[in-house]
Design a protein around this motif. Structure first.
Motif, PDB file in Angstrom:
ATOM      1  N   VAL A   1       0.798  -1.035   0.032  1.00 49.35           N
ATOM      2  CA  VAL A   1      -0.127   0.047   0.162  1.00 49.35           C
ATOM      3  C   VAL A   1       0.885   1.215   0.129  1.00 49.35           C
ATOM      4  O   VAL A   1       0.671   2.187  -0.713  1.00 49.35           O
TER       5      VAL A   1
ATOM      6  N   THR B   1       0.875   3.790  -3.092  1.00 47.51           N
ATOM      7  CA  THR B   1       0.734   5.330  -2.605  1.00 47.51           C
ATOM      8  C   THR B   1       1.850   6.343  -3.378  1.00 47.51           C
ATOM      9  O   THR B   1       1.613   7.205  -3.684  1.00 47.51           O
TER      10      THR B   1
ATOM     11  N   MET C   1       1.534   9.080  -6.201  1.00 46.22           N
ATOM     12  CA  MET C   1       1.803  10.447  -5.866  1.00 46.22           C
ATOM     13  C   MET C   1       3.050  11.140  -6.790  1.00 46.22           C
ATOM     14  O   MET C   1       2.956  12.139  -7.354  1.00 46.22           O
TER      15      MET C   1
END
Length: 85
Positions: free
Chosen positions: A9, A13, A17
């Motif tokens: 995760v 992420t 980004m």
């Protein structure tokens, strides 16, 4: 098992980004509205553009060691050269 899911995760992420920052198209639109391409100078290996608001002309270098350098073009009196349509 929880550590592996948390690591996945966090990795996803971080990647997301980074990609969101690269996808933004605002800068490219602004640049294309700001300058208009006139032509190419083979003597100086540069593209000639002008500012659409002020009509001031610039040369953008295409030489490998200083690619992208913008130089103001001036007339014989040292004043900025203006684009005449």
């Amino acid at each position: 098992m929880k550590k592996r899911i948390l690591a996945c995760v966090l990795t996803m992420t971080l990647i997301l980004m980074l990609l969101v920052g690269c996808i933004s198209g605002k800068a490219s639109t602004k640049t294309s509205d700001m300058f208009e391409y006139i032509g190419y100078s083979s003597e100086t290996s540069s593209e000639i553009v002008y500012d659409t608001e002020t009509k001031v002309m610039y040369a953008i270098s295409e030489v490998a060691y200083n690619r992208g350098t913008m130089t103001l073009l001036v007339d014989e009196n040292g004043k900025p050269k203006l684009w005449e349509e």
